[in-house]
Scaffold this active site. Structure first.
Site, mmCIF file in Angstrom:
data_model
loop_
_atom_site.group_PDB
_atom_site.id
_atom_site.type_symbol
_atom_site.label_atom_id
_atom_site.label_comp_id
_atom_site.label_asym_id
_atom_site.label_seq_id
_atom_site.Cartn_x
_atom_site.Cartn_y
_atom_site.Cartn_z
ATOM 1 N N HIS A 1 0.841 -1.198 0.000
ATOM 2 C CA HIS A 1 0.000 0.000 0.000
ATOM 3 C C HIS A 1 0.881 1.255 0.000
ATOM 4 C CE1 HIS A 1 -3.177 -2.592 2.218
ATOM 5 N NE2 HIS A 1 -3.693 -2.314 1.040
ATOM 6 N N LYS B 1 -18.131 -5.716 5.337
ATOM 7 C CA LYS B 1 -16.822 -6.353 5.581
ATOM 8 C C LYS B 1 -16.569 -6.529 7.068
ATOM 9 C CE LYS B 1 -14.020 -5.221 1.594
ATOM 10 N NZ LYS B 1 -12.698 -4.797 1.175
ATOM 11 N N ARG C 1 -2.708 -5.042 -8.550
ATOM 12 C CA ARG C 1 -1.714 -6.115 -8.489
ATOM 13 C C ARG C 1 -1.791 -6.971 -9.740
ATOM 14 N NH1 ARG C 1 -3.422 -7.276 -2.464
ATOM 15 N NH2 ARG C 1 -5.236 -6.419 -3.461
ATOM 16 N N SER D 1 -3.115 -7.516 2.744
ATOM 17 C CA SER D 1 -3.369 -7.474 4.197
ATOM 18 C C SER D 1 -3.662 -8.891 4.695
ATOM 19 C CB SER D 1 -4.567 -6.569 4.498
ATOM 20 O OG SER D 1 -4.330 -5.266 4.038
HETATM 21 P P1 ADP Z 1 -10.111 -2.973 -0.260
HETATM 22 O O1 ADP Z 1 -10.941 -2.686 0.919
HETATM 23 O O2 ADP Z 1 -10.461 -2.148 -1.484
HETATM 24 O O3 ADP Z 1 -9.945 -4.449 -0.544
HETATM 25 P P2 ADP Z 1 -7.296 -2.876 0.447
HETATM 26 O O4 ADP Z 1 -6.908 -2.260 1.737
HETATM 27 O O5 ADP Z 1 -7.149 -4.359 0.353
HETATM 28 O O6 ADP Z 1 -8.727 -2.352 0.147
HETATM 29 O O7 ADP Z 1 -6.475 -2.216 -0.722
HETATM 30 C C1 ADP Z 1 -6.570 -0.850 -1.038
HETATM 31 C C2 ADP Z 1 -5.956 -0.605 -2.405
HETATM 32 O O8 ADP Z 1 -4.581 -0.969 -2.408
HETATM 33 C C3 ADP Z 1 -6.599 -1.415 -3.530
HETATM 34 O O9 ADP Z 1 -6.606 -0.593 -4.689
HETATM 35 C C4 ADP Z 1 -5.651 -2.573 -3.728
HETATM 36 O O10 ADP Z 1 -5.719 -3.089 -5.042
HETATM 37 C C5 ADP Z 1 -4.334 -1.899 -3.444
HETATM 38 N N1 ADP Z 1 -3.293 -2.822 -2.994
HETATM 39 C C6 ADP Z 1 -3.383 -3.718 -1.995
HETATM 40 N N2 ADP Z 1 -2.213 -4.390 -1.850
HETATM 41 C C7 ADP Z 1 -1.363 -3.880 -2.795
HETATM 42 C C8 ADP Z 1 -0.014 -4.178 -3.173
HETATM 43 N N3 ADP Z 1 0.694 -5.152 -2.571
HETATM 44 N N4 ADP Z 1 0.531 -3.465 -4.174
HETATM 45 C C9 ADP Z 1 -0.195 -2.517 -4.805
HETATM 46 N N5 ADP Z 1 -1.471 -2.190 -4.521
HETATM 47 C C10 ADP Z 1 -2.050 -2.870 -3.517
#
Ligand code: ADP
Length: 161
Positions: free
Chosen positions: A19, A43, A92, A130
């Protein structure tokens, strides 16, 4: 980009180095970046809102033009408080694409001014989520290469409870 704010929304449950890589790269392109902790009643979050905010602040404290905010209303409504902004999301693999595509179109229908821009994940973080962090932490594995060091204890302590 002149006078344009990037809104980076997500659960950040917890925030990972993947992130932060996206947030940092967005901070070099946009005037200001809002790391936006969202709350979606469909969620189940492992960390509380307060914990997610604290970890997001810790992990982004080295980036000057980033602020952390929290939103429990529609994103399409939240963005109206900014003069000029767009959503910035990390992508990703193909698996992210369908989910993100659905959200971008829904947001555009709800707010026709709202654009979504994607930044590709870096090679080294392509696998990181995460969920991976939580799965490793649950079994007391080493998560130090996945998250900011200031958040290690918060995550480890949460799993002791
Ligand atoms: P959500 O509630 O949308 O699932 P996340 O916290 O999982 O939110 O992710 C927020 C954003 O960060 C999303 O756009 C996700 O695709 C992106 N993201 C998550 N992990 C990575 C990573 N390792 N590299 C790049 N972008 C990521």
């Amino acid at each position: 980009m002149k006078n344009l704010t990037a809104i980076c929304p997500g659960s950040f449950d917890p925030i990972t180095n993947g992130h932060i890589d996206i947030i940092y790269r967005a901070s070099k392109i946009f005037d200001e970046v809002v790391l936006l902790i969202t709350n979606n009643s469909t969620k189940n979050y492992f960390f509380t809102v307060e914990e997610r905010i604290l970890m997001a602040k810790n992990a982004s404290s080295h980036i000057k033009n980033v602020c952390v905010d929290y939103c429990d209303i529609l994103l399409a409504e939240y963005v109206k408080k900014f003069d000029r902004c767009c959503l910035v999301k990390g992508l990703r693999a193909v698996t992210d694409y369908e989910y993100e595509f659905q959200h971008a179109i829904t947001n555009k229908i709800l707010n026709s001014e709202l654009e979504t821009i994607y930044i590709n994940a870096s090679n080294e973080y392509m696998y990181l989520s995460s969920s991976v962090v939580k799965q490793v932490a649950e079994f007391k594995g080493d998560i130090s290469m996945f998250v900011d060091k200031q958040n290690l204890k918060i995550i480890e302590d949460k799993f002791k409870k």
